[in-house]
Design a protein around this motif. Structure first.
Motif, PDB file in Angstrom:
ATOM      1  N   TYR A 317     -44.514 108.851  64.794  1.00 40.51           N
ATOM      2  CA  TYR A 317     -44.524 107.395  65.474  1.00 40.51           C
ATOM      3  C   TYR A 317     -46.076 107.081  65.938  1.00 40.51           C
ATOM      4  N   LEU A 322     -43.222 102.401  61.461  1.00 42.52           N
ATOM      5  CA  LEU A 322     -42.046 102.527  60.778  1.00 42.52           C
ATOM      6  C   LEU A 322     -41.994 101.556  59.580  1.00 42.52           C
ATOM      7  N   MET A 327     -37.350  98.619  60.713  1.00 39.08           N
ATOM      8  CA  MET A 327     -37.685  98.420  62.449  1.00 39.08           C
ATOM      9  C   MET A 327     -36.301  98.318  63.249  1.00 39.08           C
ATOM     10  N   GLU A 330     -35.301 101.334  64.669  1.00 36.19           N
ATOM     11  CA  GLU A 330     -36.346 102.340  64.980  1.00 36.19           C
ATOM     12  C   GLU A 330     -35.786 103.347  66.397  1.00 36.19           C
ATOM     13  N   GLN A 331     -35.209 102.643  67.234  1.00 35.64           N
ATOM     14  CA  GLN A 331     -34.646 103.515  68.585  1.00 35.64           C
ATOM     15  C   GLN A 331     -33.442 104.252  68.151  1.00 35.64           C
ATOM     16  N   ARG A 334     -35.380 107.091  66.191  1.00 37.59           N
ATOM     17  CA  ARG A 334     -36.255 108.068  67.059  1.00 37.59           C
ATOM     18  C   ARG A 334     -35.179 108.943  67.940  1.00 37.59           C
TER      19      ARG A 334
END
Length: 529
Positions: A317, A322, A327, A330-331, A334
């Motif tokens: 990242y 990304l 998007m 994303e969290q 991750r």
């Protein structure tokens, strides 16, 4: 109180997100194709298209500020809808600003000024009611906003009791019953609030504070009730969104693409890298001539897309953003990556320990669980940039040696010699190096596990089938695998038409790929995966 425009913060339970995504993507969980050659060049270059289900784009143009802001709103709506759909525990809460925040200081000063003016006016002789009338008017609007469309009796009663024209006339004659109005407001709140707020309303009824302090508390509880109303609305919207989730998210993304035609640049680069990797692997350089052998066939679309998704697990990242189509997750992605890195490190440590010690500690599940928990705790947060992995591994080695010596001596085995402890510590600390053979082995087998899941039409059946050497982290792998596959399948169902178009342009067009209506057959190759 006035100035109630603080932005809410979203919260969710990470424990259940995987199952929530899975439930949202049940209608598209058959996402893999049985053959990589099912989609031929003819299917990609076919002229048939479906206008209602495939994306389109506008030619490049200069965007106005209004168009940029509109795209930002579309992206915000898309992100919010996605969270509501994939996480049944998603809800909103008021923002808790940091203690030293400038915005917090400004907000508190503005609020204090308002309440000071109100107190000053009410303490005048005769009292002034200008600030109080504004306060009551805002409370009336808040209470009315809580009502359902058919609650006419309650609406009429609120309008009659909090009649601003009448209250202004009473104010002119110093006849406003502020205490009586506060009691009515509290009683009305008690009729409207969720059961979880009953205790808060009870405290308001029993309050012995002065009228200004009482209204402060009234506004605090009203803010909580507003958040309850927002979360109730979210819960009510969720079933409708889940029924149309794929079409809704695709349409929202298409509206963003219409206004910002380059909104798929990172996605194109991501897919292109996967395609080039597969082409390179299938067409190696001839060692004698230094030239590539003649290309026999292009890789199938779903092979390219699945390989691209496999790379997301090890995405850097810090080097690359990304793909735009990922998007909104994303969290979650991750967190999956962080948890996977920690699981791999724990597994590597346990492999080293059991390889070095051997028989005396085999067949002891309780010891294995203790070592696993101990190592997991010490490696918590290893994804952070300021985390010192080597130091954490040294601490883990020391505690592991102590635990091993305790277990060995309890069962009449000799304790570990200093030389063996030093060797064990050195081997454990060496996994901090990227080229460590144990680390490389574990990472390769984890990739094999996720590859099998991504490429299988029914991945749920393979969640428990972990490669040899990964048994220690089998429960964690199965959980992470379920979460990841659910995200991947749902993403394919939403963005499959966009991926198909990019692949068609990359494979069969000499021009650089640009978003345009993909063909149905290409789309089906990707979304049927």
């Amino acid at each position: 109180m006035p100035l109630n425009d603080e932005r809410p913060a979203s919260t969710s339970s990470g424990e259940d997100q995987g199952s929530d995504v899975e439930s949202s993507s049940e209608r598209c969980d058959s996402m893999t194709s049985s053959s990589d050659l099912d989609c031929s060049r003819e299917s990609f270059t076919s002229d048939c298209s479906s206008k209602h289900s495939t994306p389109s784009s506008s030619p490049p143009k200069t965007l106005t500020l209004d168009e940029v802001m509109h795209s930002a709103r579309d992206l915000s709506n898309l992100s919010l809808a996605h969270e509501i759909i994939v996480d049944r525990n998603f809800h909103l809460e008021p923002v808790n600003l940091p203690q030293d925040s400038l915005w917090k200081a400004v907000r508190e000063n503005v609020h204090k000024a308002f309440w000071d003016i109100l107190e000053s006016e009410l303490n005048d002789d005769p009292p002034e009611y200008q600030q109080a009338i504004r306060l009551l008017q805002e409370i009336r609007e808040i209470l009315l906003s809580f009502l359902n469309p058919g609650a006419n009796r309650m609406r009429t009663q609120i309008m009659e009791v909090l009649d601003m024209d009448l209250i202004r006339q009473q104010a002119d004659n110093d006849a406003v019953d502020i205490q009586g109005l506060a009691i009515y407001i509290i009683n009305t709140m008690g009729k409207m609030c969720a059961p979880t707020r009953d205790e808060e309303v009870k405290k308001l009824r029993e309050s012995t504070d002065n009228i200004v302090a009482l209204f402060k508390e009234i506004f605090r509880v009203l803010d909580l009730m507003k958040m309850d109303m927002v979360n109730l609305t979210i819960d009510n919207l969720r079933p409708a969104l889940q029924k149309q989730c794929v079409e809704y998210e695709r349409a929202k993304f298409q509206s963003i693409l219409d206004k910002t035609p380059r909104a798929l640049d990172h996605t194109t680069s991501w897919i292109k890298a996967s395609l080039e990797e597969l082409l390179s692997a299938s067409n190696p350089t001839d060692q004698t001539t230094g030239q590539r052998k003649e290309q026999r066939a292009l890789p199938g679309p779903f092979l390219v897309i699945n390989t691209a998704f496999l790379h997301i697990l090890t995405w850097d990242y810090n080097k690359s953003p990304l793909p735009e189509t990922l998007m909104t997750d994303e969290q979650r992605l991750r967190e999956i990556q962080w948890q996977l890195q920690q699981c791999q490190a724990v597994n590597e440590v346990l492999l080293i320990v059991y390889s070095a010690i051997g028989g005396p500690i085999q067949g002891l599940p309780s010891l294995s669980d203790r070592l696993k928990r101990m190592t997991s705790v010490l490696l918590e947060g290893m994804h952070s940039q300021d985390f010192n992995l080597e130091e954490a591994l040294e601490d883990a080695s020391a505690q592991i040696c102590c635990e091993l010596n305790k277990s060995l001596t309890e069962r009449n085995y000799p304790a570990l010699t200093p030389a063996l402890q030093a060797t064990l510590t050195g081997q454990i600390c060496s996994i901090a190096q990227r080229d460590d053979p144990i680390r490389t082995l574990v990472e390769e087998r984890v990739q094999q596990y996720f590859m099998a899941l991504i490429f299988d039409p029914k991945p749920q059946a393979k969640l428990e089938q972990v490669p040899a050497g990964l048994t220690a982290i089998k429960p964690e792998l199965a959980s992470l695998g379920a979460k990841y596959i659910s995200l991947v399948n749902y993403n394919k169902s939403v963005y499959g038409p966009f991926y198909a178009d990019i692949l068609r342009k990359l494979m069969f067009s000499s021009a650089p790929p640009a978003p345009s209506p993909p063909q149905d057959s290409a789309q089906d190759s990707v979304t049927s995966q």
